[in-house]
Enzyme design. Structure first.
Site, PDB file in Angstrom:
ATOM      1  N   GLU A   1       0.847  -1.196   0.000  1.00 41.11           N
ATOM      2  CA  GLU A   1       0.000   0.000   0.000  1.00 41.11           C
ATOM      3  C   GLU A   1       0.879   1.241   0.000  1.00 41.11           C
ATOM      4  O   GLU A   1       1.524   1.549   0.996  1.00 41.11           O
ATOM      5  CB  GLU A   1      -0.917   0.017   1.225  1.00 41.11           C
ATOM      6  CG  GLU A   1      -1.769   1.276   1.319  1.00 41.11           C
ATOM      7  CD  GLU A   1      -2.520   1.417   2.640  1.00 41.11           C
ATOM      8  OE1 GLU A   1      -2.998   2.543   2.930  1.00 41.11           O
ATOM      9  OE2 GLU A   1      -2.634   0.422   3.382  1.00 41.11           O
TER      10      GLU A   1
ATOM     11  N   LYS B   1     -11.246  -1.626   5.762  1.00 40.18           N
ATOM     12  CA  LYS B   1     -10.108  -1.307   6.619  1.00 40.18           C
ATOM     13  C   LYS B   1     -10.670  -0.792   7.944  1.00 40.18           C
ATOM     14  O   LYS B   1     -11.507   0.121   7.939  1.00 40.18           O
ATOM     15  CB  LYS B   1      -9.267  -0.230   5.919  1.00 40.18           C
ATOM     16  CG  LYS B   1      -8.198   0.441   6.765  1.00 40.18           C
ATOM     17  CD  LYS B   1      -7.508   1.500   5.897  1.00 40.18           C
ATOM     18  CE  LYS B   1      -6.520   2.330   6.679  1.00 40.18           C
ATOM     19  NZ  LYS B   1      -5.805   3.288   5.806  1.00 40.18           N
TER      20      LYS B   1
END
Length: 213
Positions: free
Chosen positions: A45, A133
């Site tokens: 990420e 998330k």
């Protein structure tokens, strides 16, 4: 979501640890990605917190085929379009908005939006999302809070991020609702700045070994 090339679940299950990366210099991008892949960490990420982040995503996508590179800190439809064009294979946001959710469901890469409440979770579910998330994880009550939020939603899966470290990541991975965790400890700023890629590989190996032990 019908146009997504892969699912959010497929991305997250390729974990189990996703490094949350801040790239300040473009020349660090490819060797850093190769170092992580060498340590067994493929899902990366890259946060949109620096000016070179999008170009770093483009370079990794082109030059490190074994990496699954995505964009973090995506906060609006324009950024989602930009990282998609750069070759990102997924996008992660710190929160969710209806414009971003709408753009994601019409786009070609999975969005994993950040949530910290049941109401936010249910809004994302209304758009067909099933992977989220949990952010910021530790500040929002940690493992116990995530257990409570996940309880009524047996098919929803999470990637907790925020305050996750080598000391506590296994506590999150032990939860049935957790597919992987996100953490910045895998790519320390000083290791990146000094070009100590062997250290990054070692940290990746340690995290993978601990997650699968």
């Amino acid at each position: 979501m019908k146009n997504w090339k892969t699912s959010a679940e497929q991305i997250l299950t390729a974990g189990p640890v996703v490094p949350v990366i801040v790239i300040n210099k473009l020349e660090h991008a490819v060797p850093m990605a190769k170092a992580l892949v060498a340590g067994g960490v493929r899902v990366l990420e890259l946060t949109l917190r620096t000016e070179c982040a999008v170009e770093a995503i483009r370079l990794i996508a082109q030059e490190v085929p074994d990496a699954i590179v995505g964009a973090g800190t995506v906060t609006n439809p324009q950024q989602l379009a930009e990282v998609t064009a750069a070759g990102a294979q997924f996008a992660i946001s710190p929160g969710l908005t209806e414009p971003l959710l709408k753009a994601a469901t019409e786009g070609t890469i999975p969005l994993i939006p950040g949530i910290s409440t049941v109401s936010e979770l249910m809004l994302g579910m209304d758009y067909g999302l099933r992977e989220f998330k949990f952010f910021p994880a530790e500040a929002n009550g940690g493992v116990k809070a995530l257990q409570a939020i996940a309880g009524p939603f047996g098919k929803i899966r999470f990637c907790p991020t925020g305050g996750i470290s080598l000391k506590n990541y296994r506590d999150y991975l032990a939860l049935k609702s957790v597919l992987c965790v996100g953490g910045s400890w895998l790519v320390p700023a000083d290791a990146l700045e000094s070009g100590d890629y062997d250290r990054i590989t070692a940290l990746a190996r340690e995290a993978v070994a601990g997650a699968t032990a």
